[in-house]
Design an enzyme around this catalytic site. Sequence first.
Site, PDB file in Angstrom:
ATOM      1  N   ALA A  11       0.800  -1.225   0.000  1.00  0.00           N
ATOM      2  CA  ALA A  11       0.000   0.000   0.000  1.00  0.00           C
ATOM      3  C   ALA A  11       0.833   1.276   0.000  1.00  0.00           C
ATOM      4  O   ALA A  11       0.319   2.354  -0.267  1.00  0.00           O
ATOM      5  CB  ALA A  11      -0.935   0.015   1.210  1.00  0.00           C
ATOM      6  N   ARG A  16      10.425   7.710  -1.409  1.00  0.00           N
ATOM      7  CA  ARG A  16      11.877   7.778  -1.602  1.00  0.00           C
ATOM      8  C   ARG A  16      12.303   7.321  -2.994  1.00  0.00           C
ATOM      9  O   ARG A  16      13.438   7.553  -3.408  1.00  0.00           O
ATOM     10  CB  ARG A  16      12.584   6.929  -0.535  1.00  0.00           C
ATOM     11  CG  ARG A  16      12.687   7.636   0.809  1.00  0.00           C
ATOM     12  CD  ARG A  16      13.399   6.767   1.828  1.00  0.00           C
ATOM     13  NE  ARG A  16      12.529   5.719   2.358  1.00  0.00           N
ATOM     14  CZ  ARG A  16      12.927   4.769   3.193  1.00  0.00           C
ATOM     15  NH1 ARG A  16      14.199   4.716   3.575  1.00  0.00           N
ATOM     16  NH2 ARG A  16      12.081   3.856   3.640  1.00  0.00           N
ATOM     17  N   LYS A  23       5.506   2.092  -6.098  1.00  0.00           N
ATOM     18  CA  LYS A  23       6.783   1.486  -5.739  1.00  0.00           C
ATOM     19  C   LYS A  23       6.886   0.010  -6.101  1.00  0.00           C
ATOM     20  O   LYS A  23       7.866  -0.422  -6.722  1.00  0.00           O
ATOM     21  CB  LYS A  23       7.064   1.656  -4.244  1.00  0.00           C
ATOM     22  CG  LYS A  23       8.408   1.065  -3.852  1.00  0.00           C
ATOM     23  CD  LYS A  23       8.796   1.349  -2.412  1.00  0.00           C
ATOM     24  CE  LYS A  23       8.084   0.462  -1.426  1.00  0.00           C
ATOM     25  NZ  LYS A  23       8.704   0.506  -0.096  1.00  0.00           N
ATOM     26  N   ASN A 228      13.574   0.433  -1.242  1.00  0.00           N
ATOM     27  CA  ASN A 228      12.915   1.676  -0.852  1.00  0.00           C
ATOM     28  C   ASN A 228      13.347   2.877  -1.675  1.00  0.00           C
ATOM     29  O   ASN A 228      12.723   3.930  -1.593  1.00  0.00           O
ATOM     30  CB  ASN A 228      13.175   1.965   0.630  1.00  0.00           C
ATOM     31  CG  ASN A 228      12.488   0.955   1.534  1.00  0.00           C
ATOM     32  OD1 ASN A 228      11.297   0.701   1.383  1.00  0.00           O
ATOM     33  ND2 ASN A 228      13.232   0.370   2.455  1.00  0.00           N
ATOM     34  N   ARG A 333      12.014  -7.122 -36.609  1.00  0.00           N
ATOM     35  CA  ARG A 333      10.915  -6.464 -35.909  1.00  0.00           C
ATOM     36  C   ARG A 333       9.770  -7.461 -35.697  1.00  0.00           C
ATOM     37  O   ARG A 333       9.804  -8.589 -36.175  1.00  0.00           O
ATOM     38  CB  ARG A 333      10.476  -5.234 -36.701  1.00  0.00           C
ATOM     39  CG  ARG A 333      11.539  -4.131 -36.687  1.00  0.00           C
ATOM     40  CD  ARG A 333      11.246  -3.050 -37.700  1.00  0.00           C
ATOM     41  NE  ARG A 333       9.935  -2.454 -37.490  1.00  0.00           N
ATOM     42  CZ  ARG A 333       9.335  -1.653 -38.382  1.00  0.00           C
ATOM     43  NH1 ARG A 333       9.929  -1.384 -39.539  1.00  0.00           N
ATOM     44  NH2 ARG A 333       8.145  -1.143 -38.126  1.00  0.00           N
ATOM     45  N   ASN A 386       6.351  -1.465 -49.225  1.00  0.00           N
ATOM     46  CA  ASN A 386       5.063  -2.008 -48.807  1.00  0.00           C
ATOM     47  C   ASN A 386       4.053  -0.970 -48.358  1.00  0.00           C
ATOM     48  O   ASN A 386       2.904  -1.315 -48.079  1.00  0.00           O
ATOM     49  CB  ASN A 386       5.284  -3.003 -47.657  1.00  0.00           C
ATOM     50  CG  ASN A 386       5.982  -2.357 -46.463  1.00  0.00           C
ATOM     51  OD1 ASN A 386       6.833  -1.500 -46.627  1.00  0.00           O
ATOM     52  ND2 ASN A 386       5.620  -2.778 -45.269  1.00  0.00           N
ATOM     53  N   TYR A 387       4.434   0.299 -48.287  1.00  0.00           N
ATOM     54  CA  TYR A 387       3.574   1.319 -47.681  1.00  0.00           C
ATOM     55  C   TYR A 387       3.306   2.423 -48.695  1.00  0.00           C
ATOM     56  O   TYR A 387       4.247   3.017 -49.249  1.00  0.00           O
ATOM     57  CB  TYR A 387       4.272   1.886 -46.447  1.00  0.00           C
ATOM     58  CG  TYR A 387       3.483   2.897 -45.667  1.00  0.00           C
ATOM     59  CD1 TYR A 387       2.152   2.662 -45.304  1.00  0.00           C
ATOM     60  CD2 TYR A 387       4.067   4.087 -45.263  1.00  0.00           C
ATOM     61  CE1 TYR A 387       1.438   3.591 -44.559  1.00  0.00           C
ATOM     62  CE2 TYR A 387       3.363   5.024 -44.517  1.00  0.00           C
ATOM     63  CZ  TYR A 387       2.051   4.775 -44.174  1.00  0.00           C
ATOM     64  OH  TYR A 387       1.350   5.703 -43.439  1.00  0.00           O
ATOM     65  N   SER A 405      20.436  -7.348 -57.104  1.00  0.00           N
ATOM     66  CA  SER A 405      20.798  -6.247 -56.215  1.00  0.00           C
ATOM     67  C   SER A 405      20.135  -4.943 -56.643  1.00  0.00           C
ATOM     68  O   SER A 405      19.988  -4.657 -57.832  1.00  0.00           O
ATOM     69  CB  SER A 405      22.318  -6.060 -56.226  1.00  0.00           C
ATOM     70  OG  SER A 405      22.966  -7.199 -55.714  1.00  0.00           O
ATOM     71  N   ARG A 440      14.270  -0.887 -65.989  1.00  0.00           N
ATOM     72  CA  ARG A 440      15.255   0.168 -65.762  1.00  0.00           C
ATOM     73  C   ARG A 440      15.503   0.884 -67.084  1.00  0.00           C
ATOM     74  O   ARG A 440      15.299   0.319 -68.162  1.00  0.00           O
ATOM     75  CB  ARG A 440      16.548  -0.395 -65.196  1.00  0.00           C
ATOM     76  CG  ARG A 440      17.229  -1.427 -66.072  1.00  0.00           C
ATOM     77  CD  ARG A 440      18.356  -2.106 -65.336  1.00  0.00           C
ATOM     78  NE  ARG A 440      19.065  -3.051 -66.189  1.00  0.00           N
ATOM     79  CZ  ARG A 440      19.809  -4.042 -65.750  1.00  0.00           C
ATOM     80  NH1 ARG A 440      19.934  -4.234 -64.454  1.00  0.00           N
ATOM     81  NH2 ARG A 440      20.443  -4.845 -66.579  1.00  0.00           N
TER      82      ARG A 440
END
Length: 457
Positions: A11, A16, A23, A228, A333, A386-387, A405, A440
């Site tokens: 409680a 500190r 805490k 503490n 990720r 992808n976005y 590459s 290209r």
Amino acid sequence: MKNRYAIILAAGKGSRMKSSLYKVLHPVAGKPMVEHVFEQIEPLNTTDIVTVVGYGAEKVQEQLGERSKYALQTEQLGTGHAVLATADLLKDKEGTTLVICGDTPLLTKETLTKLVNHHEQLNAKATILSAVAEDATGYGRIIRNDENLVEKIVEQKDASESELAIKEFNTGTYCFDNQFLFNALTKVGNDNAQGEYYLPDVISILKQQGEVVTAYTMGSEEESMGVNDRVALAKANQLMKKRINEQHMRQGVSFIDPDNTYIESDVVIGADTVIEPGVMIKGNTIIGNNCVIRSHSTIIDSVIGNHVEIKSSTIQQSNIGDYSDVGPYAHLRPHTDLKEHVHIGNFVEIKNASIDNGSKVGHLTYVGDATLGKDINIGCGTVFANYDGKNKHHITVGNHVFIGSGTILVAPLTVEDNSMTAAGSTITKDISKNDLGIARSRQENLKNYAKKLPYNK
């Protein structure tokens, strides 16, 4: 066997700590202190665990959930007052009650089991968990009689010179006969400088009634440490780290430099795995056998198979199959799933993607929101675009595909089995099986143009 109950004192605000975080919710080895305490109590086969909450009560309840009952201490008026707050839940029950502070994360189930067994075997009305220290300054000393039972607890400020020389001290953890506990609590007063009701006063009351009070001395003083402030929190983390690393080493894991390796408490590591310095392994991570985790890798909430090598990389919420390798300086990720014998090289980032057996993503590449088949080679500098600025789109690459590459794959896209892309292509259309995708501009060489440039003059 007697019924057993436990009261966790949680409680206090912990002023500190100088923190907005409650805490007992400050983490030690990646887990809130009160969670460590709770987990060590559970093996005692308690009928009820009651957590006394006050400031920040809802946060503690979120952490422990329905595993505990709760009692609210509306004012912080001492440890005796805190235990009395549980009266409506416990006072009429018969059995043994363990009282423990929520800021003692280093206490172990082995020590608590020995404490409770000692208490019940001697049929004591109260048992103090004590420890021995070369310097017990600041703690209440345990005074024993000729029968080795506890005569009293003498606080530092009240102790005589001979009592101050005693090395056995009160850790603040107790076992009580439950009904004797609550009967004695009604007699505890607050005639002291702080105007608070102290739990150790129960010991004096039981002694005055002629009841048996004992002390069980724990084997390790370090376990008794309460947290503490931030200094104690750092020390608790150091001690817990040492304990966790030693446990892994005894189970067959090799640490090159355990003092500089951080493993959280729920991590599982298989035998013959080697952990190099500077590694951090967190959360609910599972690492298999015969792996090598090289320096400065961070692994969080991930599952690593057998015979895997991680080199100076960050792995988050990912799965890595047997005989795969990652890094150096790769970033996996959340929701990355690598199957077996997959190679992820340096400076590769993968997110929300599955890569099947034997495929290779060598270096300087981003793979996001994708499904990659078997035995694929992804060339240097490839980007899975992808976005579109609003939504994420998926790319599927079949088996035995060669991505040249510098290829940019623009989602949504499908590249079928046994196909390939030419280096430097921006691929926006699906590529059928066995086809070459090339997109290209045609190269033109301008005769002697380079001589006109400033750096050639």
